[in-house]
Design a protein around this motif. Sequence first.
Motif, PDB file in Angstrom:
ATOM      1  N   VAL A   1      75.179  68.262  52.876  1.00 14.54           N
ATOM      2  CA  VAL A   1      74.505  67.543  53.963  1.00 14.54           C
ATOM      3  C   VAL A   1      73.987  68.482  55.040  1.00 14.54           C
ATOM      4  O   VAL A   1      72.823  68.404  55.458  1.00 14.54           O
ATOM      5  CB  VAL A   1      75.460  66.483  54.589  1.00 14.54           C
ATOM      6  CG1 VAL A   1      74.955  66.042  55.960  1.00 14.54           C
ATOM      7  CG2 VAL A   1      75.558  65.273  53.685  1.00 14.54           C
ATOM      8  N   GLN A   2      74.841  69.397  55.506  1.00 10.93           N
ATOM      9  CA  GLN A   2      74.461  70.280  56.608  1.00 10.93           C
ATOM     10  C   GLN A   2      73.256  71.141  56.242  1.00 10.93           C
ATOM     11  O   GLN A   2      72.317  71.293  57.024  1.00 10.93           O
ATOM     12  CB  GLN A   2      75.643  71.160  57.008  1.00 10.93           C
ATOM     13  CG  GLN A   2      75.431  71.941  58.307  1.00 10.93           C
ATOM     14  CD  GLN A   2      75.237  71.029  59.510  1.00 10.93           C
ATOM     15  OE1 GLN A   2      76.011  70.102  59.725  1.00 10.93           O
ATOM     16  NE2 GLN A   2      74.186  71.270  60.286  1.00 10.93           N
ATOM     17  N   MET A   3      73.318  71.712  55.031  1.00  8.94           N
ATOM     18  CA  MET A   3      72.223  72.583  54.600  1.00  8.94           C
ATOM     19  C   MET A   3      70.916  71.793  54.492  1.00  8.94           C
ATOM     20  O   MET A   3      69.864  72.236  54.984  1.00  8.94           O
ATOM     21  CB  MET A   3      72.555  73.229  53.253  1.00  8.94           C
ATOM     22  CG  MET A   3      71.454  74.144  52.740  1.00  8.94           C
ATOM     23  SD  MET A   3      71.928  75.127  51.321  1.00  8.94           S
ATOM     24  CE  MET A   3      71.990  73.897  50.037  1.00  8.94           C
ATOM     25  N   ILE A   4      70.961  70.617  53.873  1.00  6.95           N
ATOM     26  CA  ILE A   4      69.746  69.811  53.699  1.00  6.95           C
ATOM     27  C   ILE A   4      69.215  69.361  55.062  1.00  6.95           C
ATOM     28  O   ILE A   4      68.012  69.413  55.324  1.00  6.95           O
ATOM     29  CB  ILE A   4      70.022  68.596  52.784  1.00  6.95           C
ATOM     30  CG1 ILE A   4      70.339  69.068  51.355  1.00  6.95           C
ATOM     31  CG2 ILE A   4      68.832  67.643  52.781  1.00  6.95           C
ATOM     32  CD1 ILE A   4      70.807  67.978  50.423  1.00  6.95           C
ATOM     33  N   THR A   5      70.122  68.942  55.955  1.00  5.26           N
ATOM     34  CA  THR A   5      69.712  68.486  57.293  1.00  5.26           C
ATOM     35  C   THR A   5      69.056  69.620  58.074  1.00  5.26           C
ATOM     36  O   THR A   5      68.024  69.429  58.715  1.00  5.26           O
ATOM     37  CB  THR A   5      70.932  67.941  58.063  1.00  5.26           C
ATOM     38  OG1 THR A   5      71.575  66.930  57.276  1.00  5.26           O
ATOM     39  CG2 THR A   5      70.514  67.344  59.396  1.00  5.26           C
ATOM     40  N   ASP A   6      69.655  70.805  58.026  1.00  2.00           N
ATOM     41  CA  ASP A   6      69.085  71.970  58.735  1.00  2.00           C
ATOM     42  C   ASP A   6      67.699  72.312  58.195  1.00  2.00           C
ATOM     43  O   ASP A   6      66.766  72.599  58.961  1.00  2.00           O
ATOM     44  CB  ASP A   6      70.005  73.191  58.582  1.00  2.00           C
ATOM     45  CG  ASP A   6      71.267  73.073  59.428  1.00  2.00           C
ATOM     46  OD1 ASP A   6      71.329  72.153  60.258  1.00  2.00           O
ATOM     47  OD2 ASP A   6      72.186  73.891  59.239  1.00  2.00           O
ATOM     48  N   GLN A   7      67.578  72.284  56.861  1.00  5.91           N
ATOM     49  CA  GLN A   7      66.285  72.625  56.260  1.00  5.91           C
ATOM     50  C   GLN A   7      65.237  71.562  56.597  1.00  5.91           C
ATOM     51  O   GLN A   7      64.069  71.884  56.839  1.00  5.91           O
ATOM     52  CB  GLN A   7      66.441  72.774  54.746  1.00  5.91           C
ATOM     53  CG  GLN A   7      67.222  74.013  54.345  1.00  5.91           C
ATOM     54  CD  GLN A   7      67.068  74.339  52.872  1.00  5.91           C
ATOM     55  OE1 GLN A   7      66.811  73.471  52.051  1.00  5.91           O
ATOM     56  NE2 GLN A   7      67.240  75.601  52.533  1.00  5.91           N
TER      57      GLN A   7
ATOM     58  N   TYR B   1      61.896  66.756  52.778  1.00  5.00           N
ATOM     59  CA  TYR B   1      62.903  65.963  52.048  1.00  5.00           C
ATOM     60  C   TYR B   1      62.248  64.749  51.423  1.00  5.00           C
ATOM     61  O   TYR B   1      61.412  64.085  52.037  1.00  5.00           O
ATOM     62  CB  TYR B   1      64.004  65.534  53.011  1.00  5.00           C
ATOM     63  CG  TYR B   1      64.974  64.529  52.434  1.00  5.00           C
ATOM     64  CD1 TYR B   1      65.996  64.937  51.571  1.00  5.00           C
ATOM     65  CD2 TYR B   1      64.862  63.175  52.733  1.00  5.00           C
ATOM     66  CE1 TYR B   1      66.887  64.011  51.038  1.00  5.00           C
ATOM     67  CE2 TYR B   1      65.752  62.251  52.213  1.00  5.00           C
ATOM     68  CZ  TYR B   1      66.757  62.674  51.359  1.00  5.00           C
ATOM     69  OH  TYR B   1      67.648  61.757  50.825  1.00  5.00           O
ATOM     70  N   ASN B   2      62.674  64.484  50.185  1.00  3.12           N
ATOM     71  CA  ASN B   2      62.186  63.293  49.504  1.00  3.12           C
ATOM     72  C   ASN B   2      63.385  62.632  48.839  1.00  3.12           C
ATOM     73  O   ASN B   2      64.215  63.305  48.221  1.00  3.12           O
ATOM     74  CB  ASN B   2      61.151  63.686  48.446  1.00  3.12           C
ATOM     75  CG  ASN B   2      60.416  62.477  47.896  1.00  3.12           C
ATOM     76  OD1 ASN B   2      61.039  61.529  47.432  1.00  3.12           O
ATOM     77  ND2 ASN B   2      59.088  62.522  47.945  1.00  3.12           N
TER      78      ASN B   2
ATOM     79  N   PHE C   1      64.875  73.126  45.722  1.00  4.93           N
ATOM     80  CA  PHE C   1      64.023  72.083  46.308  1.00  4.93           C
ATOM     81  C   PHE C   1      63.187  72.639  47.473  1.00  4.93           C
ATOM     82  O   PHE C   1      62.161  72.078  47.827  1.00  4.93           O
ATOM     83  CB  PHE C   1      64.866  70.910  46.819  1.00  4.93           C
ATOM     84  CG  PHE C   1      65.586  70.141  45.734  1.00  4.93           C
ATOM     85  CD1 PHE C   1      65.146  70.184  44.425  1.00  4.93           C
ATOM     86  CD2 PHE C   1      66.715  69.381  46.031  1.00  4.93           C
ATOM     87  CE1 PHE C   1      65.808  69.468  43.422  1.00  4.93           C
ATOM     88  CE2 PHE C   1      67.386  68.669  45.042  1.00  4.93           C
ATOM     89  CZ  PHE C   1      66.937  68.713  43.731  1.00  4.93           C
ATOM     90  N   ASN C   2      63.668  73.732  48.098  1.00  8.70           N
ATOM     91  CA  ASN C   2      62.940  74.392  49.197  1.00  8.70           C
ATOM     92  C   ASN C   2      62.517  73.384  50.259  1.00  8.70           C
ATOM     93  O   ASN C   2      61.350  73.297  50.642  1.00  8.70           O
ATOM     94  CB  ASN C   2      61.726  75.144  48.637  1.00  8.70           C
ATOM     95  CG  ASN C   2      61.224  76.223  49.587  1.00  8.70           C
ATOM     96  OD1 ASN C   2      61.861  76.502  50.600  1.00  8.70           O
ATOM     97  ND2 ASN C   2      60.095  76.813  49.261  1.00  8.70           N
ATOM     98  N   ILE C   3      63.497  72.632  50.748  1.00  7.94           N
ATOM     99  CA  ILE C   3      63.227  71.522  51.662  1.00  7.94           C
ATOM    100  C   ILE C   3      62.593  71.999  52.963  1.00  7.94           C
ATOM    101  O   ILE C   3      61.782  71.296  53.562  1.00  7.94           O
ATOM    102  CB  ILE C   3      64.536  70.741  51.931  1.00  7.94           C
ATOM    103  CG1 ILE C   3      64.963  70.032  50.629  1.00  7.94           C
ATOM    104  CG2 ILE C   3      64.381  69.723  53.056  1.00  7.94           C
ATOM    105  CD1 ILE C   3      66.365  69.488  50.627  1.00  7.94           C
ATOM    106  N   SER C   4      62.916  73.214  53.405  1.00  2.86           N
ATOM    107  CA  SER C   4      62.357  73.715  54.668  1.00  2.86           C
ATOM    108  C   SER C   4      60.841  73.888  54.589  1.00  2.86           C
ATOM    109  O   SER C   4      60.165  73.900  55.614  1.00  2.86           O
ATOM    110  CB  SER C   4      63.010  75.044  55.045  1.00  2.86           C
ATOM    111  OG  SER C   4      62.720  76.025  54.077  1.00  2.86           O
TER     112      SER C   4
END
Length: 1021
Positions: A632-638, A587-588, A580-583
């Motif tokens: 959660v942590q990874m997505i939140t950080d990104q 986020y969607n 997803f490469n959120i960084s």
Amino acid sequence: MREIGQIYESCESVQKNKKDLQVHFSSLPSLAAEMMISGFPLELMDGDAAHVPVIWISAVLDELIQKLVDQRVFVLSVLGIQSSGKSTMLNAMFGLQFAVSAGRCTRGAFMQLVRLSDEMKTQMNFDYILVVDTEGLCALELTGRSTKDHDNEFTTFVVGLGNLTLINIFGENPAEMQDILQIVVQAFLRMKKVKLNPSCVFVHQNVSDVTAGEKNEEGRRRLQETLDKMTKLAAKDEVYDAGCFSDVIKFDVQNDVKYFAHLWEGNPPMAPPNPNYCENIQELKETIMSHALKSHGMMLIDLKDRMKDLWEALLNERFVFSFRNSLEISAYRKLETKYSKWSWRLRSAMMEIENKLHNKIENEAIHEVEETDLQTELKKTSEEVEKSMSAFFEKDIDADILIQWKTSFEIKIKEIQENIVRETKRKLNEILQQRDLKKMIDAQKTHHENTLFEKSKELALKLKDKTNDEQTLKKEFDLFWKHSVKKIIRDTHPIKDIDIMRDVKHFLSDIYESAPVGHWMESKDIFSVPNYTQYVLFKKEFKDSVINSSGYTQTLSPEDKIRIFITDVAQQTDKMIQSFNISKMGYNISRVQQLIDYIKRRVTEHQEGSVEYEFKNEFFMNLVLSICSRAVQMITDQHKMFRDANDPEIYVEKKRAEYYSIFQKYCHGATSAAIFGEIICQKLKEPIEQSVYKKTARDLTDEIMKNCQSLNGNRSKLEKHILKTLAEEEDCEKYMNYIYNPRDHFKSFIRNEVSQYITDKFSVIILHKMKENIKLMQQKIIKAAHESTELVQVNRGDVGLWLKSFTQQLSDVLIFSEKDLSGVKHSGADNCNLLEDVIREELPATMSDIYGRFNTETFLVKLDYTFRPDEILIDHFCQCCWVQCPFCKTVCTNTIENHHGDHSVPFHRSIGLSGIHYDNTFNLSTHICTSAVGNSNLYFYPIGSEDKVPWKDYRTAGGVYADWSITSDLSELPYWKWFVCRFQKDLEKYYSKTFEGSGEIPDEWKIYSKQDAIESLDKYI
């Protein structure tokens, strides 16, 4: 000397000196070593008791190693029937003094050191010849005892110990020697099975008319026929597929058969020595030396290990299977360590290539990536690795042992290279696809920045007459800034904080409207539950996995299928989240919908397949919640990285000081070239920071791979450190996580080790590397500026040409292109020399600012997950096989994921650790897989079947059982015996079963301490 050895062993066993002993017992081996160095033989095997005093011989060899400094020796042993002239031949050949006479003069085995001259040392690969003289086989004194077994074991020991064995036959016709020849062939068969490859030379003693070539040819032909015949007989006895002697050992019938004349010319006692015998001895000596030239021999310490291993193996009933050669284990460990370094070189090189191409993609310098491009880029490193491999297999001191694995490891390296190329292509193509999608985000950000630059320039021109009033300038700039930022925020949507679990529960509520209100609070982590029976409804009654022993059965619920399924889903969803490469993309909420849909589809496909159960709704809900809560942590950080980089209120405010600096210079009448140069430096700041952080992360990963004890080897070494840590912590819950979720446990351990290393070494190593990388980057930028200036001067170009050249030269190392300066007017900035000078002057301050903000908190936070050292190392160590033994849950040690061939491990565990217990009882089993497959009284019921299968024929059960190679042997790791004893109560509570009745823990398991368990890891892994 035998009695001295016995005194030493008895004193050593109680660590106490005898009362009447005038010297301390610990000095006795030193005396024996001195005698060996002086040329006296030492008894290796007690011929009367048929016993090798391992403790005594090891101590003597240790002293030899200290006195001689671990020398390389060539071990020459001799075998033959009683009174065939073995000792006489050795004495004549090397000037030794082994006892000789009629009858049984040598009992057991003696070893004697023969020092090579300095001239011969330069020709040979060793410093000493260790000559082993042995007792005669088929001795009359042993009649009535188990002669064949005694001779068989004795021959196996001697043949296994020697690099070259002389087979002494009395007479030219081997017809009367069939028994001894079968023993020799059987010994060689055994050596072949345990991957030892000793060589042999046949010596026919007392053969008249040795000049008759035709007769010798006939004799050799008969010997070859006899050897082939004996090989078939021995192969049948050893259950080994061999049709002729050459199948077992390389043997040159022309050069490795010698005929000796009689020692005496005439009848003793007055007969003189036969000169032909002396010539034969010299010829044999030359043959031995030619064999020695081709051999690497062995170090004294290796001789000690081989002797211990051979003797321990002979004491076990199942010789071949219980024998684990220390030299081979040591060589394989060394090979695995090398393999880890080779694979890391390829992976490290590909990371550099990936980073370079990533920058080019972001700079729109390339628009597609093919595998051939990546292979071309990797070619140089690949060739270097191939050369390193060839040199290692050809020149290593254990080359003769390592050669057996050469082909398989070459295939492994080729496979890992293909996997790295495929994975890199996939990641780069994802970046290519996402590049076009995030163009709008980047364009909007660049537009905001450049608008601010132009507006501040306009304001500065209006205030030119007030340049001396700094307070007025600041006040005017603050008003302008406040108004401009407010307009940007009004025109764009702010990026809000996210709550992933809220979104997940929202979608789950839509799917399961009837879910109980308290379910979200009660949901369990599905990765740590002891069993899954609470989540399934059985389609029909069935037995899942059972073993039967003398009327008892052991059963398991369908844990394996579900656990394998959960692990695979978690692994695939991890890859999805990273893709997803959120960084970069943000986020969607649709990403959550995508994840849930994928998990739902997998659950449906699984339960519609050939399984005997259906999942309850709670399973799907808990699986989704568990997977998402772990992410959660990874997505939140990104998301935070994305927000910091793209939310206008945040990123514009961060640049306020930079804009004010440029505004001041506009006000004070700085030239367009000077201001444009400063703008370039400001624009370079973020790309430089990211590039330097990535490079430092890669350098740090290399540093960790070299210096961190747990991470500087292969996966086996990493696992050893994990097991040591678990033993030190003595936490059963962590052990169960390791047993049931090995991949997750490995990842968690690697993250902790990297985090600790960064904390410990930050100021000593990491800051230094950061400084070096900043300096290198500064040099590259200044060089690019200078070369661009020269290009403009040669071609009489303008600032546009300068900018194009400058960005192209940096496109490999920075995400920075001309489009980043689109909208910034640079008319009037044609003085490229001045532009270069400004960059040269301003860049050090920019670099200093980046370095000043670098600390342990910002380092990892500012890095995307894929570039973090812990994630790079997880990628390196965890891209391997994670299939678990269907019985004991041990993980296959193959370093290639989805590898060809069987799964296997060096050591299995007690099957009770996975909850297997006797049917109709609550008794957990203590059987270990490797011993169980050799037990003809054990049975099990394959998953989903009611037909029992003998454990020794476990492969016939098909499915997961057929994919495993479990060798029947006595290999058991004391570590797991200690674990069962130490955590007996915890295991019984975890499985609601007991180690009682048929599953009672053996007393010998209880002798191991925690220290013994940890030491066993160092010995065997």
